[in-house]
Write a protein that holds these residues in place. Structure first.
Motif, PDB file in Angstrom:
ATOM      1  N   ALA A  23       0.865  -1.177   0.034  1.00 30.94           N
ATOM      2  CA  ALA A  23       0.027  -0.066  -0.001  1.00 30.94           C
ATOM      3  C   ALA A  23       0.702   1.390  -0.053  1.00 30.94           C
ATOM      4  CB  ALA A  23      -0.992  -0.083   1.215  1.00 30.94           C
ATOM      5  N   GLU A  24       1.889   1.286   0.875  1.00 31.94           N
ATOM      6  CA  GLU A  24       2.788   2.461   0.816  1.00 31.94           C
ATOM      7  C   GLU A  24       3.587   2.577  -0.460  1.00 31.94           C
ATOM      8  OE1 GLU A  24       4.973   5.675   2.173  1.00 31.94           O
ATOM      9  OE2 GLU A  24       3.227   4.686   2.771  1.00 31.94           O
ATOM     10  N   VAL A  25       4.078   1.549  -1.022  1.00 34.86           N
ATOM     11  CA  VAL A  25       4.582   1.645  -2.662  1.00 34.86           C
ATOM     12  C   VAL A  25       3.526   2.185  -3.520  1.00 34.86           C
ATOM     13  CG1 VAL A  25       5.427   0.374  -4.558  1.00 34.86           C
ATOM     14  CG2 VAL A  25       6.324  -0.321  -2.404  1.00 34.86           C
ATOM     15  N   LEU A  26       2.249   1.822  -3.585  1.00 34.33           N
ATOM     16  CA  LEU A  26       1.379   2.416  -4.226  1.00 34.33           C
ATOM     17  C   LEU A  26       1.187   3.836  -4.159  1.00 34.33           C
ATOM     18  CD1 LEU A  26      -1.419  -0.322  -4.990  1.00 34.33           C
ATOM     19  CD2 LEU A  26       0.449   0.267  -6.330  1.00 34.33           C
ATOM     20  N   ARG A  27       1.152   4.407  -2.789  1.00 28.03           N
ATOM     21  CA  ARG A  27       1.053   5.609  -2.330  1.00 28.03           C
ATOM     22  C   ARG A  27       1.963   6.421  -3.053  1.00 28.03           C
ATOM     23  NH1 ARG A  27       3.119   9.213  -0.184  1.00 28.03           N
ATOM     24  NH2 ARG A  27       4.676   7.776   0.991  1.00 28.03           N
ATOM     25  N   LYS A  28       3.417   5.916  -3.001  1.00 29.09           N
ATOM     26  CA  LYS A  28       4.590   6.590  -3.483  1.00 29.09           C
ATOM     27  C   LYS A  28       4.317   6.798  -4.991  1.00 29.09           C
ATOM     28  CE  LYS A  28       8.733   5.226  -1.676  1.00 29.09           C
ATOM     29  NZ  LYS A  28       9.341   6.564  -1.063  1.00 29.09           N
TER      30      LYS A  28
ATOM     31  N   ASP B 218       6.288  10.343  -5.241  1.00 28.37           N
ATOM     32  CA  ASP B 218       7.283  10.545  -4.082  1.00 28.37           C
ATOM     33  C   ASP B 218       8.711  10.597  -4.668  1.00 28.37           C
ATOM     34  OD1 ASP B 218       9.230   9.819  -2.145  1.00 28.37           O
ATOM     35  OD2 ASP B 218       7.365   9.595  -0.745  1.00 28.37           O
ATOM     36  N   GLN B 219       9.429  11.456  -4.462  1.00 28.35           N
ATOM     37  CA  GLN B 219      10.823  11.184  -4.972  1.00 28.35           C
ATOM     38  C   GLN B 219      11.915  10.537  -4.279  1.00 28.35           C
ATOM     39  OE1 GLN B 219      11.676  13.585  -7.572  1.00 28.35           O
ATOM     40  NE2 GLN B 219       9.435  13.559  -7.463  1.00 28.35           N
ATOM     41  N   ASN B 220      11.317   9.625  -3.217  1.00 28.66           N
ATOM     42  CA  ASN B 220      12.461   8.723  -2.400  1.00 28.66           C
ATOM     43  C   ASN B 220      12.129   7.414  -2.776  1.00 28.66           C
ATOM     44  OD1 ASN B 220      14.478   7.914  -0.656  1.00 28.66           O
ATOM     45  ND2 ASN B 220      13.046   8.104   1.118  1.00 28.66           N
ATOM     46  N   TRP B 221      12.983   6.882  -3.911  1.00 31.36           N
ATOM     47  CA  TRP B 221      12.896   5.564  -4.178  1.00 31.36           C
ATOM     48  C   TRP B 221      14.061   4.498  -3.819  1.00 31.36           C
ATOM     49  CZ3 TRP B 221       8.327   3.520  -5.691  1.00 31.36           C
ATOM     50  CH2 TRP B 221       7.558   4.404  -5.988  1.00 31.36           C
ATOM     51  N   GLY B 222      14.834   5.131  -2.739  1.00 33.43           N
ATOM     52  CA  GLY B 222      16.153   4.177  -2.253  1.00 33.43           C
ATOM     53  C   GLY B 222      16.820   4.051  -3.291  1.00 33.43           C
ATOM     54  N   VAL B 223      17.344   2.595  -3.255  1.00 27.99           N
ATOM     55  CA  VAL B 223      18.502   2.058  -3.813  1.00 27.99           C
ATOM     56  C   VAL B 223      18.352   2.492  -5.493  1.00 27.99           C
ATOM     57  CG1 VAL B 223      19.783  -0.065  -4.703  1.00 27.99           C
ATOM     58  CG2 VAL B 223      18.874   0.287  -2.346  1.00 27.99           C
ATOM     59  N   ASP B 224      18.969   3.124  -6.186  1.00 31.74           N
ATOM     60  CA  ASP B 224      19.026   3.307  -7.801  1.00 31.74           C
ATOM     61  C   ASP B 224      17.732   3.981  -8.063  1.00 31.74           C
ATOM     62  OD1 ASP B 224      21.744   2.267  -8.035  1.00 31.74           O
ATOM     63  OD2 ASP B 224      20.993   0.376  -8.089  1.00 31.74           O
TER      64      ASP B 224
ATOM     65  N   GLY C  88       0.150  -1.537 -12.218  1.00 33.40           N
ATOM     66  CA  GLY C  88       0.352  -0.820 -13.684  1.00 33.40           C
ATOM     67  C   GLY C  88       0.145   0.426 -13.805  1.00 33.40           C
ATOM     68  N   TYR C  89      -1.267   0.679 -13.558  1.00 34.87           N
ATOM     69  CA  TYR C  89      -1.938   2.138 -13.651  1.00 34.87           C
ATOM     70  C   TYR C  89      -0.589   3.130 -12.983  1.00 34.87           C
ATOM     71  CZ  TYR C  89      -4.962   6.165 -13.002  1.00 34.87           C
ATOM     72  OH  TYR C  89      -5.216   7.423 -13.110  1.00 34.87           O
ATOM     73  N   PHE C  90      -0.393   2.965 -11.892  1.00 38.42           N
ATOM     74  CA  PHE C  90       0.335   3.935 -10.974  1.00 38.42           C
ATOM     75  C   PHE C  90       1.741   4.102 -11.491  1.00 38.42           C
ATOM     76  CE2 PHE C  90      -3.076   3.426  -7.224  1.00 38.42           C
ATOM     77  CZ  PHE C  90      -3.358   4.612  -7.356  1.00 38.42           C
ATOM     78  N   ILE C  91       2.347   2.868 -11.934  1.00 29.66           N
ATOM     79  CA  ILE C  91       3.618   2.839 -12.394  1.00 29.66           C
ATOM     80  C   ILE C  91       3.541   3.755 -13.865  1.00 29.66           C
ATOM     81  CG2 ILE C  91       5.227   1.549 -13.643  1.00 29.66           C
ATOM     82  CD1 ILE C  91       4.873  -0.706 -11.567  1.00 29.66           C
ATOM     83  N   GLY C  92       2.544   3.585 -14.598  1.00 29.65           N
ATOM     84  CA  GLY C  92       2.583   3.945 -15.948  1.00 29.65           C
ATOM     85  C   GLY C  92       2.426   5.858 -15.649  1.00 29.65           C
ATOM     86  N   ARG C  93       1.731   6.078 -14.471  1.00 28.00           N
ATOM     87  CA  ARG C  93       1.632   7.726 -14.654  1.00 28.00           C
ATOM     88  C   ARG C  93       2.647   8.395 -13.694  1.00 28.00           C
ATOM     89  NH1 ARG C  93      -2.109   5.242 -16.559  1.00 28.00           N
ATOM     90  NH2 ARG C  93      -3.903   5.935 -17.856  1.00 28.00           N
TER      91      ARG C  93
END
Length: 101
Positions: free
Chosen positions: A23-28, A33-39, A71-76
């Motif tokens: 759920a936190e990943v989807l929110r990010k 969100d600008q903080n994606w950790g490793v790479d 997929g929707y959230f990644i695409g946008r």
């Protein structure tokens, strides 16, 4: 697509994921969100015991995850630099939902 755009702002992430971490990943993703950790990457993996993945941001796929929304959230998303897909489920419908997301 406009219907999903409208729903995305108010959707309860707990209703479309299998865990608080997912759920936190989807929110990010939704909130760019600008903080994606490793790479500055998101890793998609098969669900396993909750091991500490350090600073990596990991979405662990299991039964309760709506891959269409993932997929929707990644695409946008406009802040994610890399996507590492290490696992997708065998069910064709779920993979199609992820791609169409």
């Amino acid at each position: 697509m406009k219907r999903r755009d409208a729903l995305a702002r108010d959707i309860n992430m707990a209703d479309i994921t299998s865990s608080k971490k997912n759920a936190e990943v989807l929110r990010k993703l939704r909130d760019n969100d600008q903080n994606w950790g490793v790479d500055d990457a998101l890793f998609i993996e098969e669900a396993y015991d909750e091991n500490d993945d350090g600073e990596a941001i990991v979405f662990m796929i299991s039964e309760g995850d709506d891959l269409g929304w993932l997929g929707y959230f990644i695409g946008r998303n406009q802040s994610l630099d890399a996507l590492a897909i290490h696992f997708l489920p065998q069910e064709r419908e779920r993979v199609d939902a992820f791609i169409k997301g």
